[in-house]
Design an enzyme around this catalytic site. Structure first.
Site, PDB file in Angstrom:
ATOM      1  N   THR A  33       0.803  -1.219   0.000  1.00 58.88           N
ATOM      2  CA  THR A  33       0.000   0.000   0.000  1.00 58.88           C
ATOM      3  C   THR A  33       0.835   1.268   0.000  1.00 58.88           C
ATOM      4  O   THR A  33       0.443   2.273  -0.594  1.00 58.88           O
ATOM      5  CB  THR A  33      -0.942  -0.011   1.232  1.00 58.88           C
ATOM      6  OG1 THR A  33      -1.816  -1.120   1.097  1.00 58.88           O
ATOM      7  CG2 THR A  33      -1.753   1.249   1.346  1.00 58.88           C
TER       8      THR A  33
ATOM      9  N   THR B  71       1.293  -4.948   3.970  1.00 58.83           N
ATOM     10  CA  THR B  71       1.116  -5.413   5.352  1.00 58.83           C
ATOM     11  C   THR B  71       0.446  -6.787   5.422  1.00 58.83           C
ATOM     12  O   THR B  71       0.626  -7.504   6.407  1.00 58.83           O
ATOM     13  CB  THR B  71       0.255  -4.407   6.147  1.00 58.83           C
ATOM     14  OG1 THR B  71      -0.977  -4.235   5.460  1.00 58.83           O
ATOM     15  CG2 THR B  71       0.956  -3.080   6.300  1.00 58.83           C
TER      16      THR B  71
HETATM   17  N1  ASN Z   1      -3.087  -5.246   0.398  1.00 50.41           N
HETATM   18  C1  ASN Z   1      -1.987  -4.466   0.879  1.00 50.41           C
HETATM   19  C2  ASN Z   1      -0.739  -5.341   0.777  1.00 50.41           C
HETATM   20  O1  ASN Z   1      -0.538  -6.180   1.596  1.00 50.41           O
HETATM   21  C3  ASN Z   1      -2.234  -4.030   2.300  1.00 50.41           C
HETATM   22  C4  ASN Z   1      -1.224  -3.028   2.830  1.00 50.41           C
HETATM   23  O2  ASN Z   1      -0.091  -2.958   2.433  1.00 50.41           O
HETATM   24  N2  ASN Z   1      -1.614  -2.204   3.799  1.00 50.41           N
HETATM   25  O3  ASN Z   1       0.012  -5.207  -0.155  1.00 50.41           O
END
Ligand code: ASN
Length: 597
Positions: free
Chosen positions: A42, A146
């Site tokens: 993200t 994440t």
């Molecule tokens: N969907 C994203 C990922 O894991 C979630 C994030 O990075 N906050 O790439």
């Protein structure tokens, strides 16, 4: 005369504060280099038709416009982008409070991924890049989504063997391009930690906290505070000050060199027990090619002991040498032999997984099962061992506590302190000087005692020097070996930016140089810069021993001095036979090596 002298103009170059930066008294800042490996997530996403997705070649441009993450004035003054000193995509942080300049280069992997799309191959790609650039950088930051960050952090912690440098994974919940986001603070915190501290672990930095990577799990999809490390307190808290909990930091305790193990076993899986689970489902899941599973059980590691059909499937699998590792579904706590329902699992061959997170347990299985030279029994034994601080091992023998230390007690008494916090403060204030003094006199017993009272043998004195710096200067091989086995880091830099290896070179302790090199020590880019003139001066003095020490430490003796001549050309000019012989032999050896490659 006095007046005339006091009026002597300062050389112009010393009047500017920019590139020479005499901040922090008269000391030039230590420059450190961090490699940022951008895998996606993200933090660098933009809104597209289908929703948020990573966009390539955008992050560096955006960061260059953020003053907290890039000091453009310094970059221009020091000609950061000229002369190919640094690769493209190199940025620099403003001067840190610790008088350090963190120069960081962003390596963008392709394609950038939402971390939900990550596979074992992507872990290997990250690991190989760390290996490739290990010597060129002081620390590493991995930008990552994440969603599966806890899996990648766990996997990398096992894949990175004999790690001596700091690796920090981070990312964000909101893209860094948005007005309100957590990406800027997370990236800055991760860079400051990776650049300024040697924490030889795969860590995860998020929302002001640094965690051990194989202890975390994502617990919140909608909060900036997205991660938790339920069974281990954070390694560091970044509040007004960055406080590192050095006692918690895991150390490799080895004199072996860093390497990565990328060939992870893919025939592993996670199976969560639930009331009424079907034996056929378990059977299907455990079917070949499955080689190992993490069984997520209830509470302290319990599963139904009145379900013979289920237990029979588990038994048959362990008899087929499928490894089953028991982890709890609870967020916090450990698998323990408390209930009959738990003991039954051990009876059918399931291995207790302690307080490992399912993410860490899966990564450990994948790592251990890929060690093809090990027997099945050895692999099972390895799974029960604490390899990277992924589980809590209850100490067996009596542990010497802080209050058991006579020395600390006497001092505490004379200062009238008794509470644990104050005792710790005294210990932390005294230990660096004591440990360095013990290193100077070669007193291993004193160092042992310091270690036993919870002292960190990588502690720095007022000059930023660690006991290993001192032992290396003194050439005390036995002590160097002792310190390395007790987790001392070869990458510590003192306030002059010098590593223990640099001191071993300076005082020409050949055996110490060899041992440090074996452990992965290398001269930093700052130490290697402009050494041509020093080498040439040694050559002019016919100092073969001095040049040999530099060579052993990994410096190229072909570097030219300020007048463009190499040590060999100087040796030819002075006609020093022994030196000529040494340099020519070295040249022949290098040609042969290139030829054999
Ligand atoms: N969907 C994203 C990922 O894991 C979630 C994030 O990075 N906050 O790439």
């Amino acid at each position: 005369l006095g007046r005339a002298l006091s009026c002597t103009p300062r050389p112009a170059c010393l009047q500017r504060s920019g590139s020479l930066e005499l901040g922090g008294g008269c000391r030039a800042p230590v420059r450190v280099r961090v490699l940022v490996i951008n895998t996606g997530g993200t933090i660098g996403m933009v809104e597209e038709k289908e929703g948020l997705a990573p966009e390539a070649n955008k992050l560096v441009k955006a960061l260059k416009k953020m003053p907290m993450l890039h000091d453009e004035v310094y970059a221009k003054e020091t000609k950061l982008y000229d002369f190919h000193r640094f690769p493209d995509n190199t940025l620099v942080l403003p001067l840190s409070e610790q008088n350090k300049r963190i120069v960081y280069t962003i390596l963008e992997l392709s394609p950038l991924l939402d971390s939900s799309n990550m596979t074992t191959d992507d872990w290997a790609k990250i690991a190989r890049n760390i290996e490739k650039y290990y010597e060129q950088y002081d620390g590493f930051v991995i930008l990552h989504g994440t969603d599966t960050m806890a899996y990648t952090a766990s996997a990398l912690s096992f894949m990175c063997e004999n790690l001596g440098k700091t690796i920090v994974l981070t990312g964000s919940q909101v893209p860094i391009y948005e007005l309100r986001n957590d990406g800027r603070a997370n990236l800055l915190g991760a860079l400051l930690i990776a650049g300024q501290f040697v924490i030889p672990e795969v860590c995860l930095y998020f929302y002001h906290k640094l965690y051990r990577g194989n202890r975390v799990t994502k617990v919140d999809a909608g909060s900036f505070n997205a991660f938790s490390s339920p069974n281990l307190s954070p390694l560091a808290n970044a509040e007004v000050d960055i406080t590192i909990n050095w006692e918690t930091v895991w150390r490799a305790n080895t004199t072996k060199k860093f390497k990565v193990h990328t060939n992870m076993n893919r025939n592993v899986g996670l199976l969560r027990i639930f009331p009424g689970i079907n034996a056929a489902t378990v059977k299907a899941f455990l079917h070949a090619p499955m080689e190992g599973i993490v069984l997520e059980t209830y509470g302290t590691g319990n599963a139904p002991n009145n379900r013979e059909d289920l237990l029979e499937e588990l038994r048959k699998a362990t008899e087929r040498k499928v490894v089953i590792l028991n982890c709890t579904q609870c967020l916090r706590g450990s698998v323990a032999a408390v209930y009959a329902t738990g003991q039954t699992l051990t009876a059918v061959g399931v291995i207790p997984g302690g307080d490992m997170t399912p993410e860490a347990a899966l990564a450990k299985l994948s790592y251990t099962l890929s060690k093809s030279h090990l027997s099945w029994e050895e692999k099972k034994e390895m799974l029960s061992e604490n390899l990277r601080g992924e589980m809590t091992v209850v100490p067996t023998g009596a542990k010497i506590s802080l209050t058991d230390s006579k020395f600390i007690q006497v001092i505490a008494k004379s200062l009238s302190v008794s509470c644990k916090e104050e005792l710790e403060a005294i210990r932390d204030a005294l230990i660096p000087s004591l440990a360095c003094a013990a290193a100077k006199t070669g007193d291993i017993d004193a160092l042992k005692a310091i270690g036993e009272m919870g002292g960190n043998l990588s502690c720095e004195d007022y000059d930023g020097r660690t006991p290993l710096h001192i032992a290396s200067s003194e050439g005390n091989l036995q002590l160097v070996e002792y310190l390395l086995k007790y987790g001392a880091t070869v990458y510590a830099k003192d306030m002059f930016g010098a590593t223990p290896l640099k001191y071993a070179v300076k005082f020409r302790h050949v055996e110490v140089i060899q041992l440090l090199r074996e452990t992965g020590a290398h001269l930093s880019s700052q130490e290697l810069e402009n050494i041509g003139t020093e080498l040439c001066s040694l050559a002019a003095n016919g100092d073969v021993e001095g040049l040999y020490a530099w060579h052993l430490a990994g410096a190229s003796l072909e570097q030219a001095g300020y007048d463009g001549r190499t040590p060999l050309q100087i040796a030819e000019a002075t006609g020093h036979v022994e030196l000529l012989d040494f340099l020519n032999q070295l040249k022949i050896k290098m040609v042969m090596e290139t030829f054999l490659e």
